[in-house]
Enzyme design. Structure first.
Site, PDB file in Angstrom:
ATOM      1  N   CYS A  32       0.932  -1.290  -0.043  1.00 19.53           N
ATOM      2  CA  CYS A  32      -0.038   0.131  -0.188  1.00 19.53           C
ATOM      3  C   CYS A  32       0.801   1.250   0.044  1.00 19.53           C
ATOM      4  O   CYS A  32       1.421   1.476   1.169  1.00 19.53           O
ATOM      5  CB  CYS A  32      -0.934  -0.223   1.134  1.00 19.53           C
ATOM      6  N   CYS A  35      -0.088   3.963   2.619  1.00 19.41           N
ATOM      7  CA  CYS A  35       0.221   3.450   3.972  1.00 19.41           C
ATOM      8  C   CYS A  35       1.714   3.730   4.253  1.00 19.41           C
ATOM      9  O   CYS A  35       1.828   4.473   5.370  1.00 19.41           O
ATOM     10  CB  CYS A  35      -0.029   1.890   4.103  1.00 19.41           C
TER      11      CYS A  35
END
Length: 125
Positions: A32, A35
């Site tokens: 991600c 993230c």
């Protein structure tokens, strides 16, 4: 050394939430990009609120049962637990870390008495 606790099992997650008065959980994944972008903010929160708040990280691929149990369908997502009870779930889109900062501040103050207002001072006439 990171102050963000990496949770490795469902049992560890359950014990952490049960035993810590205030927990901010970062639901994340290694693939991600967003993230990774908010990871520095998460680290800063862990440092700034070290005495008031436990900050933990859960990889949704490794602990999909935990993510599913709390309705995490996208990452990054954050969940706040106060006295073992889930309080809120929020996602952070792009650079919108202001909601995450507000959630951490609110969680760090949860269960604490608000400061007393200053005493009024009366002047003698």
């Amino acid at each position: 050394m990171s102050l963000v606790r990496e949770v490795k099992s469902e049992a560890e997650f359950d014990e952490l939430v049960k035993s810590s008065p205030r927990v901010l959980v970062d639901f994340t994944a290694v693939w991600c990009g967003p993230c990774r972008y908010v990871a520095t903010t998460v680290e800063a929160l862990a440092s700034a609120y070290e005495r008031e708040l436990v900050v933990a990280k859960v990889d949704i691929d490794e602990l999909s049962a935990v993510a599913s149990r709390f309705g995490v369908t996208s990452v990054p997502s954050f969940k706040v637990f106060i006295d073992g009870k889930e309080e809120t779930l929020l996602g952070v889109k792009g650079a919108r870390t202001d909601e995450l900062l507000r959630a951490a501040k609110a969680a760090s103050r949860a269960g604490k008495e608000p400061p007393a207002p200053p005493a009024e001072q009366h002047s003698a006439s």
